[in-house]
Design a protein around this motif. Structure first.
Motif, mmCIF file in Angstrom:
data_model
loop_
_atom_site.group_PDB
_atom_site.id
_atom_site.type_symbol
_atom_site.label_atom_id
_atom_site.label_comp_id
_atom_site.label_asym_id
_atom_site.label_seq_id
_atom_site.Cartn_x
_atom_site.Cartn_y
_atom_site.Cartn_z
ATOM 1 N N SER A 25 0.851 -1.188 0.000
ATOM 2 C CA SER A 25 0.000 0.000 0.000
ATOM 3 C C SER A 25 0.879 1.228 0.000
ATOM 4 N N SER A 191 -0.260 -0.505 -8.056
ATOM 5 C CA SER A 191 -0.588 0.288 -6.877
ATOM 6 C C SER A 191 -1.705 1.279 -7.160
ATOM 7 N N GLY A 219 -4.020 0.294 -1.724
ATOM 8 C CA GLY A 219 -3.599 0.973 -2.939
ATOM 9 C C GLY A 219 -4.534 2.128 -3.256
#
Length: 286
Positions: A25, A191, A219
């Protein structure tokens, strides 16, 4: 970048040892994940641009909803942000880098797009289509691995298409095709995930399941959506009208009666579900 244009499966090519989307993340990064600066593109019959000087900053880790009436420029803006369409002026930055300086592979390592109109006439299976999501991570140096198999299997399971992985593309319904597009984007493991009307063609069960899946994923996510009740669950909303970004902010700040009347030409009533206290938006004609 999200279109089914290649009939071959990527099997036999190498896999890149990239960290999975579920495990990574970008919320700790300082740079915005995605940024559009004064974007202008296209022209209507009257000569006005379809996207008119739009600037939008998407912070890393956020879920952003792009809303607006039909013809407001949402899909055109999504294609600009994805790098599919080049702006006539302005620029898009991906991870702080001007997108025009990045190769298509470099973009595909960071960003996946689920488009409304992606299609193919090739006789590929559901599994073939989802395996295409692994293509950006393949080269001539390594071969397809069991890890890639696992990523594809998980993506199919996430959208409820695992039992139909052997089906041929042209035998699928519109809703099934949409779920395969989303699975292909999940298999790409980027991402940043852009989704243009992700609930399009889906029945209510799969709309709800997809919404839960999208909001579970870490993300950065940008979604063009029509359902304003679904939009309430985003972190941030950006409102398009006649090609311009006319308002942005937190959902409770944006979804106000005066703005909805002006942009969508509807009256708003906010109801409370007696079962759980959830707020529900009801729309009435002017």
């Amino acid at each position: 970048l999200g279109f089914l244009t290649t009939p071959q499966s990527p099997r036999g090519l190498p896999s890149h040892p990239q960290t999975s989307l579920q495990a990574s993340s970008p919320t700790g990064t300082a740079l915005p994940a995605l940024q559009g600066r004064d974007l202008v593109w296209g022209a209507t019959r009257g000569g006005a641009p379809i996207v008119r000087g739009v600037s939008l900053t998407v912070r890393a880790g956020a879920t952003v909803g792009l809303i607006g009436p039909n013809g407001s420029g949402k899909s055109s803006l999504m294609r600009l942000l994805a790098g599919v369409t080049q702006p006539q002026s302005g620029e898009v930055l991906l991870g702080g880098q001007p997108m025009q300086r990045l190769t298509r592979r470099q973009i595909a390592h960071q960003l996946a797009l689920v488009s409304q109109m992606a299609d193919t006439q090739d006789a590929i299976t559901v599994q073939d289509a989802v395996e295409l999501g692994r293509t950006p991570w393949l080269s001539a140096l390594q071969t397809w691995s069991a890890r890639d198999d696992g990523i594809v299997e998980q993506a199919l399971a996430d959208v409820g298409m695992a039992e139909k992985k052997g089906r041929v593309w042209n035998t699928l319904s519109g809703g099934e095709r949409q779920r395969v597009h989303i699975a292909r984007a999940l298999a790409q493991q980027t991402s940043v995930l852009l989704l243009d009307e992700p609930g399009n063609h889906l029945d209510i069960h799969h709309q709800l399941a997809l919404g839960q899946l999208i909001h579970r994923l870490p993300g950065t996510k940008v979604m063009a959506i029509h359902d304003l009740n679904q939009a309430r669950h985003c972190d941030w909303l950006a409102v398009m009208q006649q090609g311009r970004l006319v308002c942005e902010g937190a959902p409770d700040d944006v979804l106000q009666a005066d703005l909805l009347e002006k942009v969508f030409e509807v009256r708003l009533r906010v109801l409370t579900d007696p079962e759980d206290g959830a707020r529900v938006l009801r729309f009435l004609p002017l």
